[in-house]
Write an enzyme that holds these catalytic residues in place. Structure first.
Site, PDB file in Angstrom:
ATOM      1  N   GLY A   1       0.626  -1.154   0.001  1.00 51.62           N
ATOM      2  CA  GLY A   1       0.031   0.021  -0.130  1.00 51.62           C
ATOM      3  C   GLY A   1       0.838   1.276   0.150  1.00 51.62           C
TER       4      GLY A   1
ATOM      5  N   THR B   1      -9.795  -0.644   3.797  1.00 52.31           N
ATOM      6  CA  THR B   1     -10.072   0.724   3.523  1.00 52.31           C
ATOM      7  C   THR B   1     -11.008   1.134   2.309  1.00 52.31           C
ATOM      8  OG1 THR B   1      -8.009   0.509   1.847  1.00 52.31           O
ATOM      9  CG2 THR B   1      -7.737   1.284   4.101  1.00 52.31           C
TER      10      THR B   1
ATOM     11  N   THR C   1      -7.882   6.147  11.714  1.00 54.83           N
ATOM     12  CA  THR C   1      -8.328   7.245  10.873  1.00 54.83           C
ATOM     13  C   THR C   1      -8.944   8.296  11.462  1.00 54.83           C
ATOM     14  OG1 THR C   1      -9.980   7.264   8.862  1.00 54.83           O
ATOM     15  CG2 THR C   1     -10.274   5.597  10.715  1.00 54.83           C
ATOM     16  N   ASP C   2      -9.314   9.294  10.732  1.00 55.20           N
ATOM     17  CA  ASP C   2     -10.004  10.389  11.125  1.00 55.20           C
ATOM     18  C   ASP C   2     -11.637  10.142  11.015  1.00 55.20           C
ATOM     19  OD1 ASP C   2      -9.890  10.331   8.285  1.00 55.20           O
ATOM     20  OD2 ASP C   2     -10.755  12.230   8.149  1.00 55.20           O
TER      21      ASP C   2
ATOM     22  N   TYR D   1     -16.787   1.284   8.259  1.00 50.32           N
ATOM     23  CA  TYR D   1     -15.010   1.598   8.172  1.00 50.32           C
ATOM     24  C   TYR D   1     -14.715   2.304   9.464  1.00 50.32           C
ATOM     25  CZ  TYR D   1     -10.601   3.790   6.907  1.00 50.32           C
ATOM     26  OH  TYR D   1      -9.356   4.341   7.140  1.00 50.32           O
TER      27      TYR D   1
END
Length: 275
Positions: free
Chosen positions: A10, A60, A99-100, A123
């Site tokens: 990634g 993701t 993550t945000d 997610y």
């Protein structure tokens, strides 16, 4: 340091591999390790005996997760559980990239590490649950929340440049605000933390904020591209997963502990385009 990297194919994993050349890296991805398989994960960690694990692997696909919650849970939660358990047994420290999306995006001020989370998507929920399971299992962890990541791979910057070559005009959302973050800067922060014993939860994004519309305009300005960018609302782009309207993160813990190496987002973008 011997470091096991998951999700090495990634964008972040590739940059970790570049910056970690002074370390002994063991690079894995879905083709070499199924992180949802407890026995396989434990076996690899026992064989490698890493001093640290940088866990970049994740489900993701934000929209895809809405129709595949079990798949997202297996990768983002069970995968994290297996890695944390393996680290506990082998004595490795662990970086868990989050993550945000753990926040609901309803704030009007920067989110700090201990603000209340309220994920609105599969997610976001599974990444939060992954954070929690790492915290429960492993004391020696660094949870790194980031946002709007771009690097070596498919991302917003490359998509905009490609579309600019195919269309005279582009419509881009203007009512979602965040911080574009280069994998270069995030990797700096990860290696800085790994060199310390400052375990805990961190936000790690570039400095500043913008909308996706403003991000696109800056990409074209720096790249010298002439293309009309039309601002549109989120309501005009119906997606399966809700996007946070405001998800600007404050790297407060990073500044307070080891120092914040993250640059202004425009500066990092400039370096990326020059590369």
């Amino acid at each position: 340091m011997r470091i096991l990297v998951t999700g090495a194919h990634g964008q972040l994993g590739r940059e970790i591999a570049k910056q970690g050349q002074n370390h002994e890296l063991v690079l894995t991805d879905v083709d070499t390790l199924d992180i949802t398989d407890n026995k396989a994960t434990m076996s690899l960690l026992r064989d490698v005996k890493p001093q640290a694990v940088i866990h970049c692997a994740a489900y993701t696909n934000v929209d895809g997760a809405e129709s595949d919650p079990d798949g997202a849970f297996r990768v983002n939660v069970i995968g994290a559980q297996n890695m944390a358990a393996g680290c506990l047994e082998t004595g490795a420290r662990m970086v868990y990239v989050s993550t945000d999306y753990v926040f609901d995006g309803s704030s009007s001020k920067l989110y700090r590490e201990f603000d209340v989370v309220n994920p609105q998507t599969v997610y976001g929920r599974t990444k939060w649950q992954g954070e929690e399971i790492v915290r429960q299992i492993l004391g020696r962890h660094y949870i790194m929340r980031t946002a709007w990541l771009y690097g070596d791979g498919n991302n917003f910057v490359r998509t905009m440049l490609r579309l600019a070559g195919e269309n005279p005009s582009l419509r881009v959302v203007h009512d979602q605000v965040g911080t574009p973050t280069s994998t270069v800067d995030l990797s700096w922060a990860i290696f800085r933390l790994l060199a310390s014993d400052a375990y805990g939860t961190y936000h790690a994004t570039c400095q500043g904020k913008c909308s996706w519309y403003e991000f696109a305009c800056e990409i074209f300005r720096q790249a010298g591209k002439s293309v009309e960018v039309v601002p549109v609302t989120t309501a005009e782009f119906v997606r399966p997963a809700k996007r946070p309207a405001y998800s600007v993160l404050d790297n407060y813990m990073l500044r307070m502990s080891v120092g914040d190496p993250m640059r202004n987002w425009q500066e990092s973008l400039r370096e990326y385009l020059e590369r």
